[in-house]
Design a protein around this motif. Structure first.
Motif, PDB file in Angstrom:
ATOM      1  N   PHE A  55      14.554  50.992  19.623  1.00 37.59           N
ATOM      2  CA  PHE A  55      14.702  49.717  18.882  1.00 37.59           C
ATOM      3  C   PHE A  55      13.853  48.595  19.318  1.00 37.59           C
ATOM      4  O   PHE A  55      13.550  47.751  18.808  1.00 37.59           O
ATOM      5  CB  PHE A  55      16.131  49.213  19.148  1.00 37.59           C
ATOM      6  N   LEU A  57      14.684  47.125  22.330  1.00 39.86           N
ATOM      7  CA  LEU A  57      15.333  46.278  23.462  1.00 39.86           C
ATOM      8  C   LEU A  57      14.670  46.215  24.709  1.00 39.86           C
ATOM      9  O   LEU A  57      14.494  45.403  25.445  1.00 39.86           O
ATOM     10  CB  LEU A  57      16.656  46.842  23.832  1.00 39.86           C
ATOM     11  N   GLN A  76      10.666  44.268  14.675  1.00 40.18           N
ATOM     12  CA  GLN A  76      12.058  44.079  15.102  1.00 40.18           C
ATOM     13  C   GLN A  76      13.187  44.126  14.025  1.00 40.18           C
ATOM     14  O   GLN A  76      14.165  44.564  14.171  1.00 40.18           O
ATOM     15  CB  GLN A  76      11.897  42.601  15.706  1.00 40.18           C
ATOM     16  N   TYR A  81      20.805  48.676  14.270  1.00 35.88           N
ATOM     17  CA  TYR A  81      21.165  49.246  15.555  1.00 35.88           C
ATOM     18  C   TYR A  81      22.706  49.078  15.313  1.00 35.88           C
ATOM     19  O   TYR A  81      23.110  47.981  15.260  1.00 35.88           O
ATOM     20  CB  TYR A  81      20.574  48.682  16.755  1.00 35.88           C
ATOM     21  N   PHE A  89      33.696  40.321  15.398  1.00 29.98           N
ATOM     22  CA  PHE A  89      34.404  38.967  16.276  1.00 29.98           C
ATOM     23  C   PHE A  89      35.590  38.881  15.552  1.00 29.98           C
ATOM     24  O   PHE A  89      35.761  38.486  14.401  1.00 29.98           O
ATOM     25  CB  PHE A  89      33.361  37.869  16.336  1.00 29.98           C
ATOM     26  N   ARG A  92      36.012  35.326  13.690  1.00 28.41           N
ATOM     27  CA  ARG A  92      35.260  35.327  12.170  1.00 28.41           C
ATOM     28  C   ARG A  92      36.102  36.096  11.358  1.00 28.41           C
ATOM     29  O   ARG A  92      36.695  36.973  11.476  1.00 28.41           O
ATOM     30  CB  ARG A  92      33.763  35.671  12.533  1.00 28.41           C
ATOM     31  N   LEU A 100      26.817  38.072   9.620  1.00 31.27           N
ATOM     32  CA  LEU A 100      26.347  37.898  11.087  1.00 31.27           C
ATOM     33  C   LEU A 100      24.679  37.845  11.275  1.00 31.27           C
ATOM     34  O   LEU A 100      24.123  36.971  11.698  1.00 31.27           O
ATOM     35  CB  LEU A 100      26.919  38.212  12.034  1.00 31.27           C
ATOM     36  N   GLY A 101      24.302  39.110  10.884  1.00 30.69           N
ATOM     37  CA  GLY A 101      22.763  39.404  10.914  1.00 30.69           C
ATOM     38  C   GLY A 101      22.111  38.387  10.275  1.00 30.69           C
ATOM     39  O   GLY A 101      21.016  37.779  10.552  1.00 30.69           O
ATOM     40  N   GLU A 103      23.003  35.477   8.979  1.00 29.83           N
ATOM     41  CA  GLU A 103      22.988  34.054   9.556  1.00 29.83           C
ATOM     42  C   GLU A 103      22.100  33.911  10.846  1.00 29.83           C
ATOM     43  O   GLU A 103      21.540  32.983  10.942  1.00 29.83           O
ATOM     44  CB  GLU A 103      24.542  33.975   9.995  1.00 29.83           C
ATOM     45  N   ILE A 104      22.270  34.844  11.525  1.00 29.48           N
ATOM     46  CA  ILE A 104      21.132  34.828  12.804  1.00 29.48           C
ATOM     47  C   ILE A 104      19.534  34.685  12.499  1.00 29.48           C
ATOM     48  O   ILE A 104      18.992  33.880  13.165  1.00 29.48           O
ATOM     49  CB  ILE A 104      21.688  35.958  13.921  1.00 29.48           C
ATOM     50  N   GLN A 105      19.245  35.475  11.471  1.00 25.51           N
ATOM     51  CA  GLN A 105      17.823  35.377  11.063  1.00 25.51           C
ATOM     52  C   GLN A 105      17.544  34.414   9.984  1.00 25.51           C
ATOM     53  O   GLN A 105      16.556  34.579   9.321  1.00 25.51           O
ATOM     54  CB  GLN A 105      17.529  36.898  10.650  1.00 25.51           C
ATOM     55  N   LYS A 106      18.706  33.765   9.490  1.00 25.21           N
ATOM     56  CA  LYS A 106      18.433  32.802   8.614  1.00 25.21           C
ATOM     57  C   LYS A 106      17.992  33.221   7.260  1.00 25.21           C
ATOM     58  O   LYS A 106      16.887  32.816   6.539  1.00 25.21           O
ATOM     59  CB  LYS A 106      17.472  31.594   8.941  1.00 25.21           C
ATOM     60  N   ARG A 148      27.524  45.310   8.264  1.00 23.32           N
ATOM     61  CA  ARG A 148      26.667  44.238   8.961  1.00 23.32           C
ATOM     62  C   ARG A 148      25.459  44.484   9.320  1.00 23.32           C
ATOM     63  O   ARG A 148      24.576  43.954   9.327  1.00 23.32           O
ATOM     64  CB  ARG A 148      27.592  44.033  10.158  1.00 23.32           C
ATOM     65  N   THR A 149      25.262  45.953   9.623  1.00 22.81           N
ATOM     66  CA  THR A 149      23.750  46.536  10.024  1.00 22.81           C
ATOM     67  C   THR A 149      23.005  46.462   8.702  1.00 22.81           C
ATOM     68  O   THR A 149      21.731  46.130   8.990  1.00 22.81           O
ATOM     69  CB  THR A 149      23.804  47.730  10.678  1.00 22.81           C
ATOM     70  N   LEU A 152      20.939  43.564   6.631  1.00 23.78           N
ATOM     71  CA  LEU A 152      19.431  43.123   6.941  1.00 23.78           C
ATOM     72  C   LEU A 152      18.581  44.145   6.404  1.00 23.78           C
ATOM     73  O   LEU A 152      17.244  43.941   6.418  1.00 23.78           O
ATOM     74  CB  LEU A 152      19.209  42.988   8.488  1.00 23.78           C
TER      75      LEU A 152
ATOM     76  N   LYS B 168      28.664  43.081  23.372  1.00 22.70           N
ATOM     77  CA  LYS B 168      28.478  42.067  22.296  1.00 22.70           C
ATOM     78  C   LYS B 168      27.591  40.943  22.330  1.00 22.70           C
ATOM     79  O   LYS B 168      26.883  40.790  21.207  1.00 22.70           O
ATOM     80  CB  LYS B 168      29.877  41.066  22.516  1.00 22.70           C
ATOM     81  N   THR B 174      20.601  43.061  18.833  1.00 21.48           N
ATOM     82  CA  THR B 174      20.337  44.099  17.852  1.00 21.48           C
ATOM     83  C   THR B 174      20.255  43.571  16.354  1.00 21.48           C
ATOM     84  O   THR B 174      19.588  44.185  15.443  1.00 21.48           O
ATOM     85  CB  THR B 174      21.163  45.652  17.887  1.00 21.48           C
ATOM     86  N   LEU B 175      20.934  42.506  16.320  1.00 21.16           N
ATOM     87  CA  LEU B 175      20.756  41.710  14.838  1.00 21.16           C
ATOM     88  C   LEU B 175      19.576  40.748  14.946  1.00 21.16           C
ATOM     89  O   LEU B 175      19.366  40.041  13.943  1.00 21.16           O
ATOM     90  CB  LEU B 175      22.013  40.976  14.600  1.00 21.16           C
ATOM     91  N   GLY B 176      18.746  40.779  15.898  1.00 18.37           N
ATOM     92  CA  GLY B 176      17.444  39.825  16.319  1.00 18.37           C
ATOM     93  C   GLY B 176      17.617  38.635  16.767  1.00 18.37           C
ATOM     94  O   GLY B 176      16.861  37.728  16.516  1.00 18.37           O
ATOM     95  N   GLY B 177      18.893  38.571  17.440  1.00 15.39           N
ATOM     96  CA  GLY B 177      19.080  37.091  17.510  1.00 15.39           C
ATOM     97  C   GLY B 177      18.497  36.512  19.171  1.00 15.39           C
ATOM     98  O   GLY B 177      18.085  37.457  19.854  1.00 15.39           O
ATOM     99  N   GLN B 181      21.100  31.935  20.324  1.00 15.92           N
ATOM    100  CA  GLN B 181      22.174  32.496  19.206  1.00 15.92           C
ATOM    101  C   GLN B 181      23.374  33.218  19.896  1.00 15.92           C
ATOM    102  O   GLN B 181      24.241  33.298  19.541  1.00 15.92           O
ATOM    103  CB  GLN B 181      21.551  33.136  18.384  1.00 15.92           C
ATOM    104  N   ARG B 184      25.503  30.599  21.170  1.00  9.49           N
ATOM    105  CA  ARG B 184      26.267  30.075  20.213  1.00  9.49           C
ATOM    106  C   ARG B 184      27.289  30.790  19.237  1.00  9.49           C
ATOM    107  O   ARG B 184      28.420  30.738  19.013  1.00  9.49           O
ATOM    108  CB  ARG B 184      25.520  29.513  19.120  1.00  9.49           C
ATOM    109  N   CYS B 185      26.899  32.217  19.120  1.00 14.03           N
ATOM    110  CA  CYS B 185      27.745  33.233  18.458  1.00 14.03           C
ATOM    111  C   CYS B 185      28.691  33.986  19.232  1.00 14.03           C
ATOM    112  O   CYS B 185      29.804  34.350  18.633  1.00 14.03           O
ATOM    113  CB  CYS B 185      26.784  34.306  17.781  1.00 14.03           C
ATOM    114  N   ARG B 267      41.580  29.476  14.602  1.00 14.72           N
ATOM    115  CA  ARG B 267      40.425  30.578  14.998  1.00 14.72           C
ATOM    116  C   ARG B 267      41.098  31.970  15.144  1.00 14.72           C
ATOM    117  O   ARG B 267      40.432  32.515  15.423  1.00 14.72           O
ATOM    118  CB  ARG B 267      39.480  30.151  16.112  1.00 14.72           C
TER     119      ARG B 267
END
Lengths: 255, 269
Positions: A55, A57, A76, A81, A89, A92, A100-101, A103-106, A148-149, A152, B168, B174-177, B181, B184-185, B267
């Protein structure tokens, strides 16, 4: 056709003050587009380390890993993964977890969100999109984690023992589900497991690692006479037993 | 739940539970009432010296007296204002500091022993120094209020951030954060329950610090009232101030408590 992923002469070691632990030694293999590769090996042999390297990492100490013939760091977001636990979470909703992914990568574009909605519908989670993760069953949680994976749209999917936290019955079902989803979305996947039956029931090829420092013992092509078997049916096919024995012997000879 | 008919044993269980609750509430009130009665009677019958121990009637009289010139509201208001302001500043400062410490492992390694020393220092010892540095004014009192709470708050908040599940955090990577982030997340949402209990502890500590500050550097406020009353032997004033402090402490705690309920509900933690 050039392979999607090329791993050549990769070595890696862990460093602590008390010394150095060789984890991987001279791994060379490749994965073709659309292939399902399963990596098996004794526990603690460095399987998860290998996935972290693939990956990006952590950088490999020696050797090269190339995705579509260029180095990893340019890709990347092209690799998905999936971790051992779903890590949805609780604060959420299911929907906000699966995006989530994005959102993180806009990348919350209408097309991407529509793709997510379609996957939720296809894989039986749409009715639960506003629920909390705790309201889902173990299998549904794992499907949500996979969506979720996949949201993307990765070209390569890495799965790190994604079923190990589930009970046996759920595990067999989720195994079928995940396999079906990966095939339907036409993804290339590398799955790590220590469960030999699981490996044979899903793999196109099985890569057998030795105990630490891990090297490749053998790469075994898995061929069933009927190509369209789902994992559960493969477990009942006559070839299954032979592959099982073969991998078992290989692991014990090197274990 | 209301769709299904409730079985008789379930109804019995619910009834018993409610009965217990009512009993506890009633006995609490009764205990309080008896205490006041005993206090009043022993003062009236001269079992205790009402000049030193005061009595509920005298306290009530004092409150009425002080309400006429509004001085009681002024003292209470000032203490409340100083406590809330120092509380908000404590939360702000400790959140920012904990975030910086979380971002940089090296900074936190360097600062950790200093924080521990400052946290174990008796803060009342700092108050005289603060007066010299900042003068005998509201600023000193607010800083005194902060000084009691802030170091412990930083340490607890940083610990809560640090205890976030590594897996976590790995998920966000792994989501590229980015690290921001991750903060925040995952880190902040998963530390929220700890942050709320930090708030609960700190609101009380800020009140302690503000009273210490008012003992030394104030012309107004409940702390000043206590010191003033003890110097001129007006113990009715002193006990009145103490009772108001009890009510303030209880009220502030309740506010945080209802904030917690609200957050837990929305929440679903």
């Amino acid at each position: 056709m050039t392979p999607l992923l090329e791993v050549s002469h990769v070595c890696h070691a862990y460093h602590t003050l008390s010394g150095e632990t060789q984890a991987l030694s001279d791994l060379t293999f490749s994965v073709d587009e659309g292939e399902f590769l399963v990596i098996v090996g004794p526990s603690g042999c460095g399987k998860s380390t290998l996935l972290s390297l693939l990956f990006g990492l952590i950088p490999a100490e020696e050797g090269t890993i190339r995705l579509r013939q260029s180095p990893l760091d340019e890709h990347q977001t092209k690799i998905g993964y999936m971790l051992q636990k779903d890590h949805l979470f609780e604060w959420r909703t299911v929907y906000r977890n699966v995006i989530l992914g994005l959102e993180i990568q806009k990348k919350e574009t209408p097309e991407n969100l529509a793709h997510v909605e379609q996957m939720l519908k296809d894989y039986g989670l749409f009715a639960f999109k506003d629920s909390r993760p705790s309201e889902l069953s173990g299998g549904m949680r794992q499907r949500a984690a996979l969506i979720r994976t996949l949201a993307l749209d990765p070209s390569l999917l890495l799965l790190d023992e994604p079923f190990s936290a589930l009970d046996y019955q759920t595990r067999l079902n989720v195994c079928d589900d995940v396999y079906a989803i990966i095939k339907k979305e036409k993804k290339t996947a590398i799955l790590v497991t220590h469960d030999l039956s699981e490996a044979i029931s899903m793999a196109d090829r099985v890569l057998i690692l030795s105990k630490r420092p891990a090297r490749i013992c053998r790469i075994l092509e898995i061929r069933f006479s009927d190509k369209n078997l789902i994992p559960m049916q493969r477990r009942q096919a006559p070839e299954f037993k032979n592959y099982f024995n073969e991998i078992w012997k290989e692991l014990n000879a090197n274990g | 739940m209301d769709k299904n008919p409730i079985s008789s044993s379930q109804a019995e269980y619910v009834r018993n539970h409610r009965r217990h609750h009512h009993l506890v509430a009633f006995l609490r009130f009764l205990f309080f009432f008896l205490f006041l009665m005993l206090w009043e009677i022993s003062a009236d019958l001269n079992w205790i010296d009402a000049f030193i121990f005061s009595s509920p009637g005298r306290v009530l009289g004092t409150i009425l007296d002080m309400s006429k010139d509004c001085s009681i509201f002024r003292h209470t208001g000032i203490t409340l204002y100083e406590t809330l302001l120092s509380f908000l500043l404590v939360i702000l400062v400790s959140f920012l500091t904990a975030t910086i410490l979380w971002f940089s492992g090296t900074v936190s390694e360097i600062l950790e022993p200093w924080l521990v020393i400052l946290n174990s220092l008796p803060k009342s010892a700092l108050a005289p120094l603060l007066i010299v540095w900042l003068g005998a004014n509201t600023r000193t009192i607010i800083v005194a209020g902060m000084s009691v709470a802030v170091f412990g708050s930083i340490i607890s908040m940083y610990t809560a951030f640090k205890d976030t599940d590594e897996e976590k955090i790995k998920l966000i990577h792994t989501l590229g954060g980015s690290r921001l982030q991750v903060l925040r997340c995952v880190v902040i949402p998963s530390s929220l329950p700890s942050i709320i209990s930090i708030l609960k502890v700190n609101i009380g500590l800020c009140l302690v610090g503000v009273i210490i500050g008012e003992f030394l550097a104030a012309r107004e406020g409940l702390g000043y009232l206590i010191i003033y009353a003890s110097q001129i032997f007006k113990l009715n004033y002193l006990i009145t101030a103490l009772i108001i402090l009890c009510i303030i402490a209880f009220g502030l705690y309740q506010i945080i408590q209802s904030l917690e309920h609200h957050i837990r509900k929305t929440r679903s933690l």
